[in-house]
Motif scaffolding. Structure first.
Motif, PDB file in Angstrom:
ATOM      1  N   ASN A  42      42.323  33.755  60.550  1.00  9.48           N
ATOM      2  CA  ASN A  42      41.836  34.227  59.257  1.00  9.48           C
ATOM      3  C   ASN A  42      40.578  33.444  58.876  1.00  9.48           C
ATOM      4  OD1 ASN A  42      41.584  35.492  56.771  1.00  9.48           O
ATOM      5  ND2 ASN A  42      43.142  34.228  55.785  1.00  9.48           N
ATOM      6  N   PRO A  43      39.432  33.763  59.520  1.00 16.03           N
ATOM      7  CA  PRO A  43      38.206  32.992  59.277  1.00 16.03           C
ATOM      8  C   PRO A  43      37.512  33.311  57.961  1.00 16.03           C
ATOM      9  CG  PRO A  43      37.780  34.752  60.842  1.00 16.03           C
ATOM     10  CD  PRO A  43      39.259  34.770  60.575  1.00 16.03           C
ATOM     11  N   PHE A  44      37.975  34.348  57.240  1.00  9.49           N
ATOM     12  CA  PHE A  44      37.355  34.715  55.967  1.00  9.49           C
ATOM     13  C   PHE A  44      38.407  34.846  54.865  1.00  9.49           C
ATOM     14  CE2 PHE A  44      34.822  36.684  59.392  1.00  9.49           C
ATOM     15  CZ  PHE A  44      33.627  35.995  59.202  1.00  9.49           C
ATOM     16  N   PRO A  45      39.109  33.764  54.528  1.00 10.75           N
ATOM     17  CA  PRO A  45      40.134  33.847  53.492  1.00 10.75           C
ATOM     18  C   PRO A  45      39.518  34.018  52.104  1.00 10.75           C
ATOM     19  CG  PRO A  45      39.800  31.572  54.128  1.00 10.75           C
ATOM     20  CD  PRO A  45      38.977  32.398  55.070  1.00 10.75           C
ATOM     21  N   VAL A  46      40.308  34.587  51.195  1.00 10.30           N
ATOM     22  CA  VAL A  46      39.879  34.750  49.807  1.00 10.30           C
ATOM     23  C   VAL A  46      40.856  33.996  48.920  1.00 10.30           C
ATOM     24  CG1 VAL A  46      39.494  36.374  47.925  1.00 10.30           C
ATOM     25  CG2 VAL A  46      38.788  36.973  50.249  1.00 10.30           C
ATOM     26  N   GLY A  47      40.339  33.028  48.185  1.00 11.02           N
ATOM     27  CA  GLY A  47      41.176  32.266  47.274  1.00 11.02           C
ATOM     28  C   GLY A  47      41.191  32.904  45.894  1.00 11.02           C
ATOM     29  N   ASN A  48      42.361  32.882  45.255  1.00  9.51           N
ATOM     30  CA  ASN A  48      42.510  33.402  43.897  1.00  9.51           C
ATOM     31  C   ASN A  48      42.363  32.238  42.928  1.00  9.51           C
ATOM     32  OD1 ASN A  48      43.002  35.089  41.752  1.00  9.51           O
ATOM     33  ND2 ASN A  48      45.008  35.769  42.454  1.00  9.51           N
ATOM     34  N   LEU A  49      41.361  32.305  42.067  1.00 11.05           N
ATOM     35  CA  LEU A  49      41.010  31.199  41.188  1.00 11.05           C
ATOM     36  C   LEU A  49      42.235  30.609  40.487  1.00 11.05           C
ATOM     37  CD1 LEU A  49      38.510  29.656  40.053  1.00 11.05           C
ATOM     38  CD2 LEU A  49      38.558  31.256  38.125  1.00 11.05           C
ATOM     39  N   GLY A  50      42.428  29.298  40.647  1.00  6.74           N
ATOM     40  CA  GLY A  50      43.538  28.602  40.013  1.00  6.74           C
ATOM     41  C   GLY A  50      44.816  28.567  40.821  1.00  6.74           C
ATOM     42  N   GLU A  51      44.858  29.308  41.934  1.00  7.26           N
ATOM     43  CA  GLU A  51      46.044  29.323  42.783  1.00  7.26           C
ATOM     44  C   GLU A  51      45.784  28.582  44.095  1.00  7.26           C
ATOM     45  OE1 GLU A  51      47.543  33.262  43.288  1.00  7.26           O
ATOM     46  OE2 GLU A  51      47.669  33.658  41.128  1.00  7.26           O
ATOM     47  N   THR A 220      53.444  64.919  40.586  1.00 10.21           N
ATOM     48  CA  THR A 220      54.695  65.288  41.241  1.00 10.21           C
ATOM     49  C   THR A 220      55.499  64.024  41.531  1.00 10.21           C
ATOM     50  OG1 THR A 220      53.602  67.177  42.277  1.00 10.21           O
ATOM     51  CG2 THR A 220      55.719  66.487  43.201  1.00 10.21           C
ATOM     52  N   SER A 221      56.753  64.007  41.128  1.00  8.17           N
ATOM     53  CA  SER A 221      57.571  62.797  41.263  1.00  8.17           C
ATOM     54  C   SER A 221      57.768  62.386  42.725  1.00  8.17           C
ATOM     55  CB  SER A 221      58.930  63.010  40.600  1.00  8.17           C
ATOM     56  OG  SER A 221      59.627  64.089  41.215  1.00  8.17           O
ATOM     57  N   ALA A 222      57.801  63.360  43.633  1.00  6.25           N
ATOM     58  CA  ALA A 222      58.049  63.043  45.038  1.00  6.25           C
ATOM     59  C   ALA A 222      56.775  62.683  45.798  1.00  6.25           C
ATOM     60  CB  ALA A 222      58.729  64.235  45.718  1.00  6.25           C
ATOM     61  N   GLU A 223      55.621  62.907  45.199  1.00  7.26           N
ATOM     62  CA  GLU A 223      54.365  62.646  45.911  1.00  7.26           C
ATOM     63  C   GLU A 223      53.923  61.199  45.737  1.00  7.26           C
ATOM     64  OE1 GLU A 223      49.763  64.337  46.153  1.00  7.26           O
ATOM     65  OE2 GLU A 223      51.374  65.572  45.338  1.00  7.26           O
ATOM     66  N   ILE A 224      53.278  60.664  46.775  1.00  5.51           N
ATOM     67  CA  ILE A 224      52.764  59.294  46.741  1.00  5.51           C
ATOM     68  C   ILE A 224      51.296  59.315  46.329  1.00  5.51           C
ATOM     69  CG2 ILE A 224      52.291  57.212  48.091  1.00  5.51           C
ATOM     70  CD1 ILE A 224      55.230  57.679  47.687  1.00  5.51           C
ATOM     71  N   TYR A 225      50.960  58.479  45.345  1.00  8.67           N
ATOM     72  CA  TYR A 225      49.583  58.328  44.890  1.00  8.67           C
ATOM     73  C   TYR A 225      49.143  56.894  45.192  1.00  8.67           C
ATOM     74  CZ  TYR A 225      50.733  62.594  42.388  1.00  8.67           C
ATOM     75  OH  TYR A 225      51.136  63.879  42.078  1.00  8.67           O
ATOM     76  N   THR A 226      47.893  56.756  45.573  1.00  9.28           N
ATOM     77  CA  THR A 226      47.377  55.437  45.942  1.00  9.28           C
ATOM     78  C   THR A 226      46.356  54.964  44.914  1.00  9.28           C
ATOM     79  OG1 THR A 226      47.667  55.881  48.303  1.00  9.28           O
ATOM     80  CG2 THR A 226      46.174  54.098  47.713  1.00  9.28           C
ATOM     81  N   CYS A 227      46.600  53.772  44.386  1.00 14.97           N
ATOM     82  CA  CYS A 227      45.675  53.145  43.435  1.00 14.97           C
ATOM     83  C   CYS A 227      44.963  51.995  44.140  1.00 14.97           C
ATOM     84  CB  CYS A 227      46.435  52.619  42.220  1.00 14.97           C
ATOM     85  SG  CYS A 227      45.391  51.737  41.025  1.00 14.97           S
ATOM     86  N   SER A 228      43.633  52.041  44.155  1.00 13.19           N
ATOM     87  CA  SER A 228      42.827  51.006  44.797  1.00 13.19           C
ATOM     88  C   SER A 228      41.973  50.291  43.755  1.00 13.19           C
ATOM     89  CB  SER A 228      41.927  51.625  45.870  1.00 13.19           C
ATOM     90  OG  SER A 228      40.941  50.703  46.316  1.00 13.19           O
ATOM     91  N   ILE A 229      42.061  48.973  43.746  1.00 17.21           N
ATOM     92  CA  ILE A 229      41.225  48.143  42.873  1.00 17.21           C
ATOM     93  C   ILE A 229      40.460  47.190  43.790  1.00 17.21           C
ATOM     94  CG2 ILE A 229      41.154  46.586  40.894  1.00 17.21           C
ATOM     95  CD1 ILE A 229      43.911  47.576  40.104  1.00 17.21           C
ATOM     96  N   LYS A 230      39.140  47.201  43.709  1.00 15.18           N
ATOM     97  CA  LYS A 230      38.352  46.494  44.723  1.00 15.18           C
ATOM     98  C   LYS A 230      37.112  45.839  44.127  1.00 15.18           C
ATOM     99  CE  LYS A 230      35.896  47.405  49.078  1.00 15.18           C
ATOM    100  NZ  LYS A 230      35.513  48.461  50.062  1.00 15.18           N
ATOM    101  N   ASN A 231      36.890  44.566  44.510  1.00 12.88           N
ATOM    102  CA  ASN A 231      35.593  43.939  44.265  1.00 12.88           C
ATOM    103  C   ASN A 231      34.982  43.585  45.613  1.00 12.88           C
ATOM    104  OD1 ASN A 231      36.764  41.494  45.093  1.00 12.88           O
ATOM    105  ND2 ASN A 231      36.939  40.665  43.030  1.00 12.88           N
ATOM    106  N   SER A 232      33.944  42.794  45.632  1.00 13.00           N
ATOM    107  CA  SER A 232      33.225  42.548  46.885  1.00 13.00           C
ATOM    108  C   SER A 232      34.006  41.694  47.875  1.00 13.00           C
ATOM    109  CB  SER A 232      31.878  41.878  46.598  1.00 13.00           C
ATOM    110  OG  SER A 232      32.064  40.663  45.894  1.00 13.00           O
ATOM    111  N   PHE A 233      35.092  41.035  47.436  1.00 12.27           N
ATOM    112  CA  PHE A 233      35.837  40.131  48.301  1.00 12.27           C
ATOM    113  C   PHE A 233      37.202  40.658  48.728  1.00 12.27           C
ATOM    114  CE2 PHE A 233      33.440  36.478  46.135  1.00 12.27           C
ATOM    115  CZ  PHE A 233      32.433  36.530  47.090  1.00 12.27           C
ATOM    116  N   ILE A 234      37.852  41.417  47.860  1.00 12.93           N
ATOM    117  CA  ILE A 234      39.241  41.775  48.122  1.00 12.93           C
ATOM    118  C   ILE A 234      39.580  43.128  47.496  1.00 12.93           C
ATOM    119  CG2 ILE A 234      40.196  40.643  46.067  1.00 12.93           C
ATOM    120  CD1 ILE A 234      42.454  39.584  47.978  1.00 12.93           C
ATOM    121  N   GLN A 235      40.564  43.803  48.078  1.00 12.64           N
ATOM    122  CA  GLN A 235      41.005  45.105  47.600  1.00 12.64           C
ATOM    123  C   GLN A 235      42.520  45.103  47.437  1.00 12.64           C
ATOM    124  OE1 GLN A 235      40.190  48.341  50.308  1.00 12.64           O
ATOM    125  NE2 GLN A 235      40.605  49.904  48.776  1.00 12.64           N
ATOM    126  N   SER A 236      42.981  45.552  46.275  1.00 12.09           N
ATOM    127  CA  SER A 236      44.407  45.739  46.027  1.00 12.09           C
ATOM    128  C   SER A 236      44.737  47.200  46.264  1.00 12.09           C
ATOM    129  CB  SER A 236      44.750  45.353  44.584  1.00 12.09           C
ATOM    130  OG  SER A 236      46.053  45.801  44.255  1.00 12.09           O
TER     131      SER A 236
END
Length: 277
Positions: A42-51, A220-236
């Motif tokens: 993992n040569p490009f780790p991303v640290g979460n501020l304060g953690e 639709t309750s049975a359908e899967i939806y994908t939520c993406s939150i992204k900045n220049s370093f990391i994506q949720s």
């Protein structure tokens, strides 16, 4: 016009130099292998501020010791962590103990190795309560029986969090408590098509914001939806059903696009030098 003898003579000279270059190259590779390896998966780790964040560094000796393949004596291992453009050391381990006489005060009481795992090839560094100033390139150098080398780790620091999901009258709401620099938020359906959504950012401090994104229905309750939150370093990335049940959630870190071409160029230059020389 050159005679046949001269052509043969100079052809032999060129051949000799090419063969010599290849031999030197093979010896260099063999020498490198004989010295074992020091690397990070993992040569490009991303640290979460304060953690806390781990800078991974593993070593494997030519005899197979280290990195889970047997063990070596900790007294014969020298591990040095340095940061580019920083005076002093981040951390040093030698003779079965930390050697902190040259440690930069920035890392005082904040970094440590996993000493119980050193004998199995683990030279990773644990950094507590990561700060913005910690961002930069670190070098993990290991010298031990059968291994000598350095791995580089480029630490990036940002602020991120996984969202929580609730059902609203109009659809789904994703709420992430803190992100840096107003991240890009998108919603996708099961086919990867982007859906209409409304995202609001509430300032917490400086450039840190709370993210609230509303995916409009009908869903639709049975359908899967994908939520993406992204900045220049990391994506949720979160996968959630239409009735708000979270199915999967994970983070994906971005890698530096500049490093691969530079390393490739260095390798090509190295090969070219020995072949021509």
């Amino acid at each position: 016009m050159a005679s046949i003898g001269e052509i043969i003579f100079w052809s032999m000279i060129v051949l000799i130099f090419v063969c010599a270059g290849l031999i030197i190259l093979l010896l260099a590779i063999a020498f490198s292998v004989s010295k074992g390896t020091v690397e990070s998966s993992n040569p490009f780790p991303v640290g979460n501020l304060g953690e806390d964040v781990i800078l991974e560094c593993m070593f494997l000796s030519k005899s197979g010791s280290g990195s889970g393949s047997g063990s070596i004596s900790g007294s014969n291992v020298l591990i040095t962590w340095e940061k580019e453009s920083l005076t002093g050391l981040v951390y040093q381990y030698n003779n079965n103990a930390a050697q902190l006489q040259q440690q930069n005060s920035q890392f005082s009481d904040r970094v440590q190795l996993f000493t119980d795992a050193i004998a199995s090839g683990n030279a990773s560094l644990l950094m507590r309560s990561v700060r913005t100033v910690d961002q930069g390139v670190y070098h993990c150098s290991v010298s031990a029986p059968g291994v000598s080398g350095t791995a580089s780790i480029d630490l990036r620091v940002t602020v991120y969090s996984a969202p929580n999901f609730t059902i609203s009258k109009n659809g789904l709401i994703a709420e992430a408590p803190r992100w840096q620099s107003r991240p890009n938020v998108t919603w996708l359906d099961k086919n990867g098509m982007q859906l209409n959504s409304n995202t609001q950012f509430t300032s917490i401090s400086s450039d840190i914001v709370q993210v609230v994104s509303n995916l409009s229905g009908p869903l639709t309750s049975a359908e899967i939806y994908t939520c993406s939150i992204k900045n220049s370093f990391i994506q949720s990335i979160s996968e959630v059903t239409g009735d708000g049940i979270l199915k999967n959630s994970y983070f994906v870190t971005s890698s530096s696009p500049e490093m691969l071409p530079l390393r490739l160029l260095s390798t090509v230059s190295f090969l070219f030098y020995f072949l021509v020389w």
